[in-house]
Design an enzyme around this catalytic site. Sequence first.
Site, PDB file in Angstrom:
ATOM      1  N   THR A   1       7.444 -19.119 -10.509  1.00 46.89           N
ATOM      2  CA  THR A   1       5.817 -19.321 -10.382  1.00 46.89           C
ATOM      3  C   THR A   1       5.241 -20.161 -11.068  1.00 46.89           C
ATOM      4  OG1 THR A   1       5.523 -17.607 -12.388  1.00 46.89           O
ATOM      5  CG2 THR A   1       5.221 -16.679  -9.910  1.00 46.89           C
TER       6      THR A   1
ATOM      7  N   ASP B   1      25.094 -19.007 -12.758  1.00 45.41           N
ATOM      8  CA  ASP B   1      26.473 -19.712 -13.251  1.00 45.41           C
ATOM      9  C   ASP B   1      27.340 -19.308 -11.891  1.00 45.41           C
ATOM     10  OD1 ASP B   1      28.533 -20.888 -14.359  1.00 45.41           O
ATOM     11  OD2 ASP B   1      27.782 -20.372 -16.275  1.00 45.41           O
TER      12      ASP B   1
ATOM     13  N   LYS C   1       8.896  -7.087 -21.378  1.00 45.41           N
ATOM     14  CA  LYS C   1      10.133  -7.792 -20.809  1.00 45.41           C
ATOM     15  C   LYS C   1      10.288  -8.523 -21.870  1.00 45.41           C
ATOM     16  CE  LYS C   1       8.949 -11.780 -18.508  1.00 45.41           C
ATOM     17  NZ  LYS C   1       9.844 -12.784 -19.185  1.00 45.41           N
TER      18      LYS C   1
ATOM     19  N   ARG D   1       0.868 -14.368 -21.472  1.00 43.22           N
ATOM     20  CA  ARG D   1      -0.327 -14.734 -22.237  1.00 43.22           C
ATOM     21  C   ARG D   1      -1.601 -14.092 -22.469  1.00 43.22           C
ATOM     22  NH1 ARG D   1       1.797 -20.587 -20.862  1.00 43.22           N
ATOM     23  NH2 ARG D   1       2.334 -19.453 -19.266  1.00 43.22           N
TER      24      ARG D   1
ATOM     25  N   ASP E   1      14.814 -10.344 -19.070  1.00 46.95           N
ATOM     26  CA  ASP E   1      14.692 -11.319 -17.989  1.00 46.95           C
ATOM     27  C   ASP E   1      15.508 -12.739 -18.509  1.00 46.95           C
ATOM     28  OD1 ASP E   1      13.453 -13.133 -16.332  1.00 46.95           O
ATOM     29  OD2 ASP E   1      11.646 -13.539 -17.713  1.00 46.95           O
TER      30      ASP E   1
ATOM     31  N   LYS F   1      17.502 -13.971 -16.438  1.00 43.65           N
ATOM     32  CA  LYS F   1      17.803 -15.296 -15.398  1.00 43.65           C
ATOM     33  C   LYS F   1      19.078 -16.021 -15.166  1.00 43.65           C
ATOM     34  CE  LYS F   1      12.859 -16.595 -15.139  1.00 43.65           C
ATOM     35  NZ  LYS F   1      12.280 -16.348 -16.332  1.00 43.65           N
TER      36      LYS F   1
HETATM   37  O1  C5P Z   1       2.378 -15.989 -20.013  1.00 38.05           O
HETATM   38  P1  C5P Z   1       2.818 -15.588 -18.671  1.00 38.05           P
HETATM   39  O2  C5P Z   1       2.027 -14.589 -18.161  1.00 38.05           O
HETATM   40  O3  C5P Z   1       2.824 -17.091 -17.983  1.00 38.05           O
HETATM   41  O4  C5P Z   1       3.993 -15.391 -18.894  1.00 38.05           O
HETATM   42  C1  C5P Z   1       5.078 -15.124 -17.490  1.00 38.05           C
HETATM   43  C2  C5P Z   1       6.363 -14.678 -17.984  1.00 38.05           C
HETATM   44  O5  C5P Z   1       7.090 -14.171 -16.734  1.00 38.05           O
HETATM   45  C3  C5P Z   1       7.143 -15.661 -18.785  1.00 38.05           C
HETATM   46  O6  C5P Z   1       7.860 -14.585 -19.725  1.00 38.05           O
HETATM   47  C4  C5P Z   1       7.992 -16.293 -17.896  1.00 38.05           C
HETATM   48  O7  C5P Z   1       9.378 -16.410 -18.233  1.00 38.05           O
HETATM   49  C5  C5P Z   1       8.151 -15.064 -16.794  1.00 38.05           C
HETATM   50  N1  C5P Z   1       8.289 -15.408 -15.363  1.00 38.05           N
HETATM   51  C6  C5P Z   1       7.773 -16.225 -14.572  1.00 38.05           C
HETATM   52  N2  C5P Z   1       8.120 -16.864 -13.357  1.00 38.05           N
HETATM   53  C7  C5P Z   1       9.096 -16.232 -12.739  1.00 38.05           C
HETATM   54  C8  C5P Z   1      10.046 -15.265 -13.628  1.00 38.05           C
HETATM   55  C9  C5P Z   1       9.640 -14.982 -14.816  1.00 38.05           C
HETATM   56  O8  C5P Z   1       6.568 -16.906 -15.260  1.00 38.05           O
HETATM   57  N3  C5P Z   1       9.627 -16.478 -11.623  1.00 38.05           N
END
Ligand code: C5P
Length: 232
Positions: free
Chosen positions: A119, A64, A32, A211, A59, A61
Amino acid sequence: MGKDVIIACDFAGAKETFDFLDRFPGKKPFVKIGMELFYAEGPSIIKEIKARGHKIFLDLKLHDIPNTVKKSMAVLSGLDVDICNLHASGTKAMMKAALEGLTRPDGTRPLLIAVTQLTSTDQEALEKDLLIHEPIDQVVLHYAKNAKECGLDGVVCSAQEAGIVHEVCGEDFLTVTPGIRFADDAAGDQKRIMTPAAAKEVGADYIVVGRSITAAADPAAAYERCVREFAD
Ligand code: C5P
């Protein structure tokens, strides 16, 4: 497509990204690319990662007015990505316009999915910051139904809502779920989290893991653990 682990390459630039991907010899994980990396490097990073043989979820998002999103999606349709996305809260008019913009003259297009509620958002933030008083899973479901009505391919939601989204929108409607943590990980800024194994149990189609893999001492081992728990 489906039942795969997508690694969130939230890096500051191309060098960090390729150093990271070099740590997966012989493997081509689905990746991603988010705002940080795309804003830093532009479309060239997409071409380089594609040339290395990875599938890409871009991603960005989008959110607009419909005309702006339609034209921006038309630009993104020229990049060879597999999935791109927008915010469902931009309304049905925006989602329909996005789909029109994304569809190439030959009728092909990348998959288009809608972010329901981030999330990192919990019920308290929904009510206090956004003045939305419905239960969060019902908000997610409402946005998912809107996305399906507009012809989108699925949603980004937490794994906690994947089951209800599939129940109502069908098994073929994709659930792409970030907020994934191993049982022994810190949640960080994420609120609605689940382990890879639990996400598999509830029927999520893709898990997005940042992460827990990128910050691991051995990212390849952390990725394999995710694949084992979720996709095997
Ligand atoms: O590090 P972590 O596992 O929390 O990363 C989650 C990834 O998913 C990040 O790149 C974040 O931008 C993305 N994301 C998210 N929640 C969403 C959509 C995308 O955490 N609803």
